[in-house]
Design an enzyme around this catalytic site. Structure first.
Site, short mmCIF file in Angstrom:
data_model
loop_
_atom_site.label_atom_id
_atom_site.label_comp_id
_atom_site.label_asym_id
_atom_site.label_seq_id
_atom_site.Cartn_x
_atom_site.Cartn_y
_atom_site.Cartn_z
N SER A 15 1.06 -1.19 -0.28
CA SER A 15 0.06 -0.38 0.08
C SER A 15 0.97 1.02 -0.13
CB SER A 15 -0.86 0.02 1.29
OG SER A 15 -0.56 -0.07 2.29
N ASP A 43 -2.09 6.90 11.88
CA ASP A 43 -1.21 5.87 11.24
C ASP A 43 0.23 6.12 10.57
OD1 ASP A 43 -0.37 4.63 9.13
OD2 ASP A 43 -2.03 4.20 7.50
N HIS A 92 1.84 5.05 5.79
CA HIS A 92 0.89 5.36 5.08
C HIS A 92 1.44 7.57 5.01
CE1 HIS A 92 -1.11 1.98 5.17
NE2 HIS A 92 -0.80 1.79 4.03
#
Ligand SMILES: *[C@@H]1O[C@H](CO)[C@@H](O)[C@H](O)[C@H]1NC(C)=O
Ligand SMILES: *[C@@H]1O[C@H](CO)[C@@H](O)[C@H](O)[C@H]1NC(C)=O
Ligand SMILES: *[C@@H]1O[C@H](CO)[C@@H](O)[C@H](O)[C@H]1NC(C)=O
Ligand SMILES: *[C@@H]1O[C@H](CO)[C@@H](O)[C@H](O)[C@H]1NC(C)=O
Ligand SMILES: *[C@@H]1O[C@H](CO)[C@@H](O)[C@H](O)[C@H]1NC(C)=O
Ligand SMILES: *[C@@H]1O[C@H](CO)[C@@H](O)[C@H](O)[C@H]1NC(C)=O
Ligand SMILES: *[C@@H]1O[C@H](CO)[C@@H](O)[C@H](O)[C@H]1NC(C)=O
Length: 427
Positions: free
Chosen positions: A160, A400, A403
């Protein structure tokens, strides 16, 4: 100076993170015990964030695009980066030429990365430009890159994080393509952007370990019971064959524990491997494929070095007890996070050196390690849903720090990729 962890408190902070997944109680304990003495620790939040972070379920065809930005710059200066280490440098404030696009001007951004839309109050992270010490990066030109990509395919392969770089590349390019002449669609394991007039495609291919694994389904992938097939790669490579520009990346999925279940040879013979050993074996499988399949006359291969995480603010701000949440500035000056595995860096470097095929190593780790301010934190989604108000109120458990927001750091990775593609094209 690299701040070294000073106490076990750092590892304890893994616990609430892992507990974010209620089912993982036992696992969290295990992680904690296993990793006390290991430096491979900081990614443990990954299980939490990688779940459901495959390919987003959507199909977009031709969007309105009224916002022109300044990507279409024909008088760009070609700067020679041949003898320059573009990975050594600093972040400089530049609110005149950055960002390259905005959340509004790029219709293809997914909600995982649109931090502004998701409520992030500051936007400083969009205005930093990477300035190499000894040269300038060539000014990014979407038109020029599309010219290079005419009748060609550019494919990003990885997890990702790599999908974020794909999304960034699509945004960097799409603004110069008129409405009706571009499309983005999804097929299992892939996202494909098509620039019709150029007959060019920019693609993302989901392969979080590069080699085959039981996490290869693009949306339904197991995180906890990972099983990597260290000597198997053909299910993936059939999707890569003949691609003109291949860009690989794989790191965070390996880093859940210092050991990983894997097979080599007999598919029923599952064994626990030391992650560094397993990573090395997987890259060798990949390297063998490259050496017997890549045509150096027509194909170029790039490998993106590992993308760092910022899970513990005590690393850059001793005595503090948070993570990347609320960070508004890059780190200036020497810094190397503990989650940024030098062992893995070394394995990649050695594997690439032993290859017959020339692979360009894009060493973005250090420059990204400075960017504690640029992660999606609580302004993101999890399992397809934006964080709830309650979750947002609890950044310690829900931020997070793996990312990146877009526009943001992956745009710089693409600027550097672009600089190399430009150079390869003219040489
Ligand atoms: C750009 O940044 C400078 C320095 O922080 C600031 O004075 C100026 O107002 C900013 N310009 C814009 C357009 O935001
Ligand atoms: C269009 O691009 C593909 C590769 O993406 C290539 O195989 C094909 O030959 C191109 N078509 C033309 C007409 O050049
Ligand atoms: C996801 O995969 C698991 C294991 O292969 C399977 O049991 C489950 O039904 C799948 N779920 C969906 C929604 O496809
Ligand atoms: C590889 O592909 C074959 C045939 O499509 C399939 O049966 C097999 O399960 C795949 N292997 C993996 C690891 O996904
Ligand atoms: C490997 O698989 C076995 C059996 O499923 C499991 O008990 C063990 O915890 C796994 N090891 C790792 C490192 O995940
Ligand atoms: C894994 O292997 C590396 C390199 O051989 C070694 O430094 C490390 O201690 C090993 N880790 C574990 C958990 O065995
Ligand atoms: C990548 O960059 C890091 C930090 O700048 C450096 O220590 C390392 O040697 C570089 N690796 C390679 C292969 O150039």
């Amino acid at each position: 100076m690299t701040t070294q962890p000073s106490s076990n408190r750092k590892y304890i902070s893994i616990l609430p993170i892992a507990l974010g997944c209620v089912l993982l109680l036992g696992t969290a304990r295990l992680v904690f015990d296993n990793l006390k003495n290991s430096k491979e620790t900081s990614i443990f939040q990954w299980q939490f964030w990688l779940q459901g972070s495959g390919i987003d379920k959507y199909f977009i065809n031709v969007f309105d695009n009224n916002n022109n930005n300044n990507n279409n710059n024909n008088n760009n200066i070609y700067e020679d980066i041949e003898d320059c280490n573009v990975f050594e440098g600093k972040w400089v404030w530049d609110n005149l030429t950055r960002p390259f696009y905005t959340e509004q001007s790029c219709p293809y951004l997914v909600k995982q990365v649109t931090c502004q839309k998701n409520g992030r109050p500051d936007d400083f992270y969009q205005f930093w430009r990477w300035q190499p010490n000894d040269c300038n990066l060539p000014r990014f030109s979407a038109v020029k890159l599309l010219h290079i990509l005419r009748n060609k395919r550019l494919m990003f392969v990885g997890d990702s994080i790599q999908r974020g770089q794909f999304d960034s590349m699509v945004c960097l390019l799409q603004s110069v393509i008129p409405e009706g002449k571009k499309s983005l669609h999804k097929v299992p394991s892939k996202k494909i952007f098509h620039a019709q007039e150029y007959n060019a495609t920019i693609e993302f291919y989901w392969a979080p370990f590069i080699v085959e694994s039981n996490s290869d389904h693009s949306t339904n992938h197991t995180v906890l019971k990972r099983l990597v097939k260290l000597d198997r790669i053909s299910n993936h490579t059939q999707n890569w064959e003949g691609v003109d520009y291949l860009v690989f990346e794989s790191y965070v999925w390996w880093m859940y524990k210092p050991i990983i279940n894997a097979t080599y040879g007999n598919p029923n013979d599952i064994k626990e491997y030391n992650v560094t050993t397993a990573y090395k074996m997987a890259l060798e499988t990949w390297a063998n494929w490259l050496d017997s399949n890549i045509n150096p006359q027509t194909q170029k291969v790039y490998f993106i070095s590992l993308s760092p995480t910022h899970l513990w603010s005590s690393e850059w701000n001793p005595g503090s007890d948070g993570n990347c949440f609320n960070e508004k500035e890059p780190i200036h000056g020497p810094y190397w996070g503990i989650g940024t595995s030098l062992d893995i860096m070394k394995i990649v470097q050695e594997t690439l050196q032993n290859l017959k095929t020339e692979v360009t190593f894009l060493n973005i780790t250090q420059l990204s390690d400075f960017r504690k301010d640029a992660h999606t934190t609580i302004y993101t989604e999890r399992k397809g849903k934006l964080l709830t108000k309650e979750q947002k109120a609890d950044p310690k458990n829900y931020a997070d720090c793996i990312h990146w927001c877009l526009p943001g750091v992956p745009d710089t990775w693409n600027e550097i990729l672009y600089a190399h593609m430009l150079q390869d094209f003219y040489n």
